[in-house]
Write an enzyme that holds these catalytic residues in place. Structure first.
Site, PDB file in Angstrom:
ATOM      1  N   TYR A 141     -17.758  13.963 -64.470  1.00 57.75           N
ATOM      2  CA  TYR A 141     -18.075  14.541 -65.776  1.00 57.75           C
ATOM      3  C   TYR A 141     -18.902  13.585 -66.632  1.00 57.75           C
ATOM      4  CZ  TYR A 141     -15.276  18.847 -65.902  1.00 57.75           C
ATOM      5  OH  TYR A 141     -14.788  20.109 -65.711  1.00 57.75           O
ATOM      6  N   LYS A 192     -10.277  13.202 -52.156  1.00 56.25           N
ATOM      7  CA  LYS A 192     -11.078  13.655 -51.024  1.00 56.25           C
ATOM      8  C   LYS A 192     -11.481  12.381 -50.278  1.00 56.25           C
ATOM      9  CE  LYS A 192     -13.151  16.922 -48.641  1.00 56.25           C
ATOM     10  NZ  LYS A 192     -12.438  18.002 -47.909  1.00 56.25           N
ATOM     11  N   ASP A 224      -8.894  20.039 -50.913  1.00 58.12           N
ATOM     12  CA  ASP A 224      -8.978  21.397 -50.338  1.00 58.12           C
ATOM     13  C   ASP A 224      -7.598  21.878 -49.899  1.00 58.12           C
ATOM     14  OD1 ASP A 224      -9.060  19.391 -48.421  1.00 58.12           O
ATOM     15  OD2 ASP A 224     -10.498  20.398 -47.108  1.00 58.12           O
ATOM     16  N   ASP A 248      -9.757  19.780 -63.170  1.00 59.18           N
ATOM     17  CA  ASP A 248     -10.282  20.968 -63.852  1.00 59.18           C
ATOM     18  C   ASP A 248     -10.035  22.196 -62.994  1.00 59.18           C
ATOM     19  OD1 ASP A 248     -11.811  22.503 -65.722  1.00 59.18           O
ATOM     20  OD2 ASP A 248     -13.484  22.438 -64.311  1.00 59.18           O
ATOM     21  N   ASP A 252      -6.744  25.284 -63.328  1.00 55.83           N
ATOM     22  CA  ASP A 252      -6.940  26.726 -63.513  1.00 55.83           C
ATOM     23  C   ASP A 252      -6.153  27.498 -62.463  1.00 55.83           C
ATOM     24  OD1 ASP A 252      -8.662  26.482 -65.680  1.00 55.83           O
ATOM     25  OD2 ASP A 252     -10.069  27.968 -64.895  1.00 55.83           O
TER      26      ASP A 252
HETATM   27  C1  IPM Z   1     -11.188  22.558 -69.407  1.00 63.45           C
HETATM   28  C2  IPM Z   1     -12.511  23.242 -69.566  1.00 63.45           C
HETATM   29  C3  IPM Z   1     -13.550  22.201 -69.938  1.00 63.45           C
HETATM   30  C4  IPM Z   1     -13.650  21.223 -68.789  1.00 63.45           C
HETATM   31  C5  IPM Z   1     -14.934  22.753 -70.299  1.00 63.45           C
HETATM   32  C6  IPM Z   1     -14.825  23.787 -71.409  1.00 63.45           C
HETATM   33  C7  IPM Z   1     -15.895  21.664 -70.668  1.00 63.45           C
HETATM   34  O1  IPM Z   1     -12.836  23.939 -68.420  1.00 63.45           O
HETATM   35  O2  IPM Z   1     -10.735  21.917 -70.383  1.00 63.45           O
HETATM   36  O3  IPM Z   1     -10.608  22.638 -68.326  1.00 63.45           O
HETATM   37  O4  IPM Z   1     -14.373  21.478 -67.823  1.00 63.45           O
HETATM   38  O5  IPM Z   1     -12.988  20.186 -68.838  1.00 63.45           O
HETATM   39 MG    MG Z   2     -11.298  23.980 -66.962  1.00 61.70          MG
END
Ligand code: IPM
Ligand code: MG
Length: 359
Positions: A141, A192, A224, A248, A252
């Site tokens: 990042y 990884k 993975d 990240d 999710d």
């Molecule tokens: C998160 C989001 C952010 C990230 C974006 C909005 C920059 O997806 O906080 O997980 O990628 O970190």
């Molecule tokens: Mg995110």
């Protein structure tokens, strides 16, 4: 002395959900003697519209002064065509970097009342309670060099750099180990290492750091496989620690195991315990302004704030208990609604939490 909280509603549903969370803070001040001062500032698209940049200098300065930050969400279709360097998301990344918020805690907890909301079988997810510890200020990042260049052939080439210093890996592993001590004592480090040297080193440092934590059971998994295991048998995990980008993605995935990203809070902490607290979900422009967004993730983020920065774990317990109560009452915003429950809007849900707090 009262603690300072900077409130950053941001974009989309941000303002609506943050409103309910600040009402909860007001209620704690009025009913239970919490002593905080709240201030508000602009970030993300809202800041772009007002000032031309996603993170105005004043916002960053106010954030540095605050003990804790409560953030709604940033981003939206309106700003998607802007250059990546001035998009709303840069406001968020700028806050993370500017405040050194390297440790991102993302719990994924399945509320038993919502077991039906998950797309996975109830037996796979019931009782799920895992914590993802994501490194937040390093890795690909922020790695340099980065950009898009034109090669001699005339073809464009995009590039980013995955970098970690040993010290960065060590400090995030320590956070994970400390958290695991208060949980089931198991940490799975996700990398990884079979392909990327950077994460080969990550694994070595994790092993080295773990030597000071004999009570912790450290395991390793390729990312993975970790993605697959999260969906196959998520309850095998207690704490997962991983890089910025892997975290990240995996967070999710973990969030969706619980059926509703609208329920999950997060904390981003720096070395001095200062923290930014925000729901895991985004700004949801499709439902913004309709009063239907789920405020519970933001309200639960306030609970994390009380626990990790304000040192008021009893009040944090109260909030979590109140959230349980409203779920028991059958109240559901549309994102977690199922037949036989009571559909409510953002404000009604917030008010119900406050009523439960006062009861
Ligand atoms: C998160 C989001 C952010 C990230 C974006 C909005 C920059 O997806 O906080 O997980 O990628 O970190
Ligand atoms: Mg995110």
């Amino acid at each position: 002395m009262s603690k300072k909280i900077l409130v950053l509603p941001g974009d989309g549903i941000g303002a609506e959900i943050v409103d309910e969370a600040t009402k909860v803070l007001d209620c704690l001040c009025g009913e239970f003697g919490l002593d905080v001062e709240m201030d508000e500032a602009l970030v993300g698209g809202a800041a772009i519209d007002a000032t031309g940049v996603p993170l105005p200098e004043t916002t960053l300065e106010m954030a540095k002064e605050a003990d804790a930050i409560l953030l709604g969400a940033v981003g939206g279709h309106k700003w998607e065509s802007l250059d990546i360097s001035v998009r709303p998301e840069k406001g968020l990344l700028g806050l993370r970097a500017g405040l050194g918020l390297f440790a991102n805690l993302r719990p994924a907890i399945l509320y038993p009342q919502l077991a039906d909301a998950s797309t996975l079988k109830p037996e796979v997810v019931s009782g799920l309670n895992l914590m993802i510890v994501r490194e937040l200020t390093g890795g690909i990042y922020f790695g340099q060099p980065r950009g898009i260049r034109t090669l001699e052939s005339g073809e464009r080439q995009g590039f980013n750099t995955l970098v970690y210093k040993e010290s960065e890996v060590e400090r995030i592993c320590k956070v994970a180990f400390e958290i695991a001590k208060k949980r089931d004592g198991r940490v799975c480090s996700v990398d990884k290492a079979n392909v990327l040297e950077c994460t080969e080193m990550w694994r070595e440092v994790a092993i080295e750091t773990a030597k000071a934590y004999p009570e912790i059971e450290l395991s390793h998994m390729y990312v993975d496989n970790a993605a697959m295991q999260l969906v196959r048998a998520p309850k095998q995990f207690d704490v997962m620690v991983t890089t910025n980008m892997f975290g990240d993605i995996l967070s999710d995935c973990a969030a969706m195991l619980t059926g509703s990203i609208g329920m999950l809070p997060s904390a981003s902490l720096n070395e001095s315990g200062q923290g930014m607290y925000e729901p895991i979900h985004g700004s949801a422009p499709d439902i913004a302004g309709q009063g239907v967004a789920n405020p519970l993730a933001t309200i639960l983020s306030v609970a994390m704030m009380l626990r990790y920065t304000l040192d008021e774990s009893e009040m944090a317990d109260r909030i979590e208990q109140a959230v349980n109560t409203v779920l028991d009452q059958g109240l559901r915003t549309p994102d977690i609604y199922s037949e036989g429950t009571i559909k409510v809007g953002t404000e009604e849900m917030g008010s119900a939490v406050i009523a439960a707090l006062k009861a």
